[in-house]
Design a protein around this motif. Structure first.
Motif, PDB file in Angstrom:
ATOM      1  N   LEU A  65      58.054 -56.047  87.728  1.00 23.44           N
ATOM      2  CA  LEU A  65      56.628 -54.742  87.943  1.00 23.44           C
ATOM      3  C   LEU A  65      57.092 -53.301  87.305  1.00 23.44           C
ATOM      4  O   LEU A  65      55.747 -52.614  87.014  1.00 23.44           O
ATOM      5  CB  LEU A  65      56.706 -54.961  89.453  1.00 23.44           C
ATOM      6  CG  LEU A  65      56.138 -56.085  90.074  1.00 23.44           C
ATOM      7  CD1 LEU A  65      55.845 -55.860  91.341  1.00 23.44           C
ATOM      8  CD2 LEU A  65      54.738 -55.684  89.497  1.00 23.44           C
ATOM      9  N   ILE A  66      58.408 -53.369  87.547  1.00 27.64           N
ATOM     10  CA  ILE A  66      59.046 -51.714  87.051  1.00 27.64           C
ATOM     11  C   ILE A  66      58.838 -51.538  85.575  1.00 27.64           C
ATOM     12  O   ILE A  66      57.877 -50.410  84.896  1.00 27.64           O
ATOM     13  CB  ILE A  66      59.953 -51.293  87.493  1.00 27.64           C
ATOM     14  CG1 ILE A  66      59.729 -51.010  89.061  1.00 27.64           C
ATOM     15  CG2 ILE A  66      60.253 -49.708  86.855  1.00 27.64           C
ATOM     16  CD1 ILE A  66      61.074 -50.554  90.009  1.00 27.64           C
ATOM     17  N   ILE A  67      58.561 -52.336  84.740  1.00 23.83           N
ATOM     18  CA  ILE A  67      59.262 -52.180  83.435  1.00 23.83           C
ATOM     19  C   ILE A  67      57.015 -52.314  82.551  1.00 23.83           C
ATOM     20  O   ILE A  67      57.396 -51.794  82.125  1.00 23.83           O
ATOM     21  CB  ILE A  67      59.502 -53.592  82.589  1.00 23.83           C
ATOM     22  CG1 ILE A  67      61.272 -53.270  82.835  1.00 23.83           C
ATOM     23  CG2 ILE A  67      59.664 -53.995  81.231  1.00 23.83           C
ATOM     24  CD1 ILE A  67      62.198 -54.306  83.067  1.00 23.83           C
ATOM     25  N   VAL A  68      56.777 -53.214  83.222  1.00 23.67           N
ATOM     26  CA  VAL A  68      55.682 -53.294  83.266  1.00 23.67           C
ATOM     27  C   VAL A  68      54.601 -52.267  83.301  1.00 23.67           C
ATOM     28  O   VAL A  68      53.659 -51.616  83.289  1.00 23.67           O
ATOM     29  CB  VAL A  68      54.243 -54.429  83.685  1.00 23.67           C
ATOM     30  CG1 VAL A  68      52.891 -54.657  84.250  1.00 23.67           C
ATOM     31  CG2 VAL A  68      54.954 -55.950  83.324  1.00 23.67           C
ATOM     32  N   LEU A  69      54.762 -52.050  84.542  1.00 21.38           N
ATOM     33  CA  LEU A  69      54.292 -50.051  84.730  1.00 21.38           C
ATOM     34  C   LEU A  69      54.318 -49.399  84.278  1.00 21.38           C
ATOM     35  O   LEU A  69      53.844 -48.716  83.495  1.00 21.38           O
ATOM     36  CB  LEU A  69      54.575 -49.550  86.662  1.00 21.38           C
ATOM     37  CG  LEU A  69      53.827 -48.526  86.765  1.00 21.38           C
ATOM     38  CD1 LEU A  69      52.538 -48.388  87.082  1.00 21.38           C
ATOM     39  CD2 LEU A  69      54.680 -47.910  88.479  1.00 21.38           C
ATOM     40  N   LEU A  70      55.644 -49.019  83.539  1.00 21.05           N
ATOM     41  CA  LEU A  70      56.497 -47.588  82.970  1.00 21.05           C
ATOM     42  C   LEU A  70      55.413 -48.140  81.035  1.00 21.05           C
ATOM     43  O   LEU A  70      54.989 -47.589  80.324  1.00 21.05           O
ATOM     44  CB  LEU A  70      57.426 -48.419  82.247  1.00 21.05           C
ATOM     45  CG  LEU A  70      58.475 -47.581  83.246  1.00 21.05           C
ATOM     46  CD1 LEU A  70      59.878 -47.724  83.100  1.00 21.05           C
ATOM     47  CD2 LEU A  70      57.859 -46.268  83.640  1.00 21.05           C
TER      48      LEU A  70
END
Length: 138
Positions: free
Chosen positions: A32-37
């Motif tokens: 989720l963090i990688i997709v958000l970034l």
């Protein structure tokens, strides 16, 4: 989120065992963090239809995130292997393209080894549930 923070608190702890829930919740938040970034980088450069290059600052932040979470990712994977009664050296299967990651995926989906092993007590064992349920309430 508490499972993600628990793994980060055990930054380079390759000892012990990690439950399936701890492992998969960490990877859920990791993705989720990688997709958000990645979305922030894409939309800061004009969106999907734009021919603009992504900003260097965004790519640097994404790269730093990968570097900062590399050791906890390996550590939780090794602890998960310990929980299935396998040595952490099995993690080196990632070197083998496709097949290695597939084998590790199967290992990570397996249930915990019943009872204690040389890496510690079963984290799902009797009496350990209260410790797991206290995560984030302290």
């Amino acid at each position: 989120m508490n499972w993600y923070l628990k793994v980060l608190q055990q930054y380079a702890d390759f000892k012990g065992r990690a439950r399936r829930k701890e492992y998969w919740m960490f990877f859920l938040f990791q993705i989720l963090i990688i997709v958000l970034l990645s979305l922030i980088i894409i939309f800061s450069s004009g969106g999907f239809d734009s021919n603009e290059e992504p900003s260097d600052i965004g790519l640097i932040i994404l790269g730093l995130y990968f570097l900062v979470t590399l050791i906890p990712t390996i550590a939780v994977s090794v602890r998960r292997l310990h929980d299935t009664n396998r040595s952490g050296w099995w993690y080196l299967l990632v070197i083998i393209p496709y097949i290695g990651r597939f084998v590790l995926l199967i290992f990570n989906c397996m249930d915990s080894y019943n009872g204690s092993n040389k890496w510690g007590e079963n984290p799902k064992g009797v009496g350990n549930d209260t410790l797991i349920n206290q995560i984030g309430t302290e």
